[in-house]
Write a protein that holds these residues in place. Structure first.
Motif, PDB file in Angstrom:
ATOM      1  N   UNK A  97      -0.905   9.000  69.212  1.00 20.55           N
ATOM      2  CA  UNK A  97      -0.962   8.451  70.573  1.00 20.55           C
ATOM      3  C   UNK A  97       0.258   8.865  71.394  1.00 20.55           C
ATOM      4  N   UNK A  98       1.430   8.795  70.769  1.00 18.25           N
ATOM      5  CA  UNK A  98       2.653   9.190  71.467  1.00 18.25           C
ATOM      6  C   UNK A  98       3.465  10.168  70.630  1.00 18.25           C
ATOM      7  N   UNK A  99       4.103  11.135  71.304  1.00 17.14           N
ATOM      8  CA  UNK A  99       5.150  11.943  70.683  1.00 17.14           C
ATOM      9  C   UNK A  99       6.359  11.832  71.599  1.00 17.14           C
ATOM     10  N   UNK A 100       7.491  12.426  71.186  1.00 17.69           N
ATOM     11  CA  UNK A 100       8.728  12.227  71.938  1.00 17.69           C
ATOM     12  C   UNK A 100       9.382  13.572  72.250  1.00 17.69           C
ATOM     13  N   UNK A 101       9.987  13.642  73.422  1.00 16.18           N
ATOM     14  CA  UNK A 101      10.725  14.856  73.775  1.00 16.18           C
ATOM     15  C   UNK A 101      12.173  14.489  74.022  1.00 16.18           C
ATOM     16  N   UNK A 102      13.055  15.138  73.296  1.00 15.47           N
ATOM     17  CA  UNK A 102      14.478  14.877  73.466  1.00 15.47           C
ATOM     18  C   UNK A 102      15.077  15.848  74.457  1.00 15.47           C
ATOM     19  N   UNK A 103      15.843  15.317  75.382  1.00 18.54           N
ATOM     20  CA  UNK A 103      16.491  16.172  76.366  1.00 18.54           C
ATOM     21  C   UNK A 103      17.823  15.532  76.765  1.00 18.54           C
ATOM     22  N   UNK A 130      11.345   8.998  67.808  1.00 20.93           N
ATOM     23  CA  UNK A 130      12.370   8.949  68.851  1.00 20.93           C
ATOM     24  C   UNK A 130      13.732   9.426  68.342  1.00 20.93           C
ATOM     25  N   UNK A 131      14.025   9.078  67.102  1.00 10.45           N
ATOM     26  CA  UNK A 131      15.335   9.441  66.533  1.00 10.45           C
ATOM     27  C   UNK A 131      15.508  10.960  66.448  1.00 10.45           C
ATOM     28  N   UNK A 132      14.454  11.650  66.016  1.00 12.85           N
ATOM     29  CA  UNK A 132      14.515  13.113  65.952  1.00 12.85           C
ATOM     30  C   UNK A 132      14.671  13.678  67.355  1.00 12.85           C
ATOM     31  N   UNK A 133      13.935  13.104  68.307  1.00 12.34           N
ATOM     32  CA  UNK A 133      14.012  13.584  69.692  1.00 12.34           C
ATOM     33  C   UNK A 133      15.440  13.430  70.236  1.00 12.34           C
ATOM     34  N   UNK A 134      16.080  12.321  69.899  1.00 13.27           N
ATOM     35  CA  UNK A 134      17.455  12.112  70.392  1.00 13.27           C
ATOM     36  C   UNK A 134      18.405  13.157  69.805  1.00 13.27           C
ATOM     37  N   UNK A 135      18.168  13.535  68.542  1.00 15.35           N
ATOM     38  CA  UNK A 135      19.020  14.574  67.921  1.00 15.35           C
ATOM     39  C   UNK A 135      18.805  15.918  68.619  1.00 15.35           C
ATOM     40  N   UNK A 136      17.566  16.211  69.018  1.00 11.48           N
ATOM     41  CA  UNK A 136      17.280  17.455  69.749  1.00 11.48           C
ATOM     42  C   UNK A 136      17.979  17.417  71.114  1.00 11.48           C
ATOM     43  N   UNK A 144      18.507  11.725  75.771  1.00 11.67           N
ATOM     44  CA  UNK A 144      17.518  10.721  76.128  1.00 11.67           C
ATOM     45  C   UNK A 144      16.194  11.180  75.512  1.00 11.67           C
ATOM     46  N   UNK A 145      15.395  10.206  75.077  1.00  7.19           N
ATOM     47  CA  UNK A 145      14.089  10.561  74.503  1.00  7.19           C
ATOM     48  C   UNK A 145      12.994  10.119  75.466  1.00  7.19           C
ATOM     49  N   UNK A 146      12.142  11.045  75.846  1.00  7.45           N
ATOM     50  CA  UNK A 146      11.032  10.717  76.734  1.00  7.45           C
ATOM     51  C   UNK A 146       9.780  10.520  75.883  1.00  7.45           C
TER      52      UNK A 146
END
Ligand code: HQG
Length: 180
Positions: A97-103, A130-136, A144-146
């Motif tokens: 349903x959701x994935x995350x993008x870190x920027x 979200x945690x992986x996205x924040x590392x990216x 920030x994780x979107x």
């Protein structure tokens, strides 16, 4: 990872994802190149590589950036390419349903105007959590994780792919699918 292995990993990312021409190697459509040709080409450019170093980077990389072929002769990057020589046939998948993008926070204003674009890479990269996205995102500044409404996007006709290392790929993310 030791300093030496980090350096080799960065070198491999550079030539296997972006600039194979910089050392005069070729990648096939699936991104593969011959390991002995890679070692020889790197040596001409003054960069020492050997099989053990390459194997160590492939094994240790926590992000599983690279893979060695079953016969042990070839290597490729699993995702993240910008070079047009490579066009990996990723497996299409129904996203959660959701994935995350870190920027980085400094990109958010522009992202909320234009949506997420792939830029120099072939795809926008999305993370499972979200945690992986924040590392990216950390790589670019204050992270920030979107949250991306990926299942909704899929139902609206967007194709999602997953690289063999788990990274999700999509061509773009219009802003209506971004939760912030
Ligand atoms: C941003 C790493 C302004 C985007 C990671 C990102 C990943 C926008 C940056 C992989 C924008 C591109 C890829 C817009 C997107 N306005 N900025 N409209 N749309 N951006 O490095 O996703 O360690 O090309 O948010 O783990 O950060 O190299 O992409 O911040 O999987 O193995 O433009 O690279 O893996 O940056 O990272 P990148 P990415 P490795």
């Amino acid at each position: 990872m030791s300093k030496q292995l980090i350096e080799v990993s960065k070198f491999l990312s550079c030539v296997l994802r972006h600039h194979p021409d910089a050392i005069g190697i070729t990648l096939d459509l699936e991104g593969w190149t011959d390991i002995s040709a890679l070692i020889a080409a790197a040596a001409i450019g003054g960069k020492h590589l050997d099989r053990d170093l390459i194997q160590a980077v492939v094994t240790i990389s926590e992000k599983k950036r690279f893979a060695i072929s079953e016969d042990g002769l070839r290597i490729r990057a699993l995702q993240g390419h910008s070079t047009e020589d490579v066009d990996i046939e990723y497996v299409e998948q129904v996203p959660p349903e959701f994935l995350h993008h870190g920027t980085a926070t400094r990109f958010v204003e522009s992202i909320l105007k234009e949506g997420l674009i792939a830029g120099s890479r072939q795809y926008v990269h999305l993370s499972q959590d979200e945690q992986t996205a924040l590392a990216v995102g950390q790589r670019h500044g204050k992270p920030v994780a979107l949250k991306i409404k990926t299942l909704f996007m899929y139902k609206r006709g967007y194709n999602f792919f997953q690289a063999a290392n788990g990274v999700w790929l999509v061509a773009k993310v219009p802003m209506e699918f971004i939760e912030y």
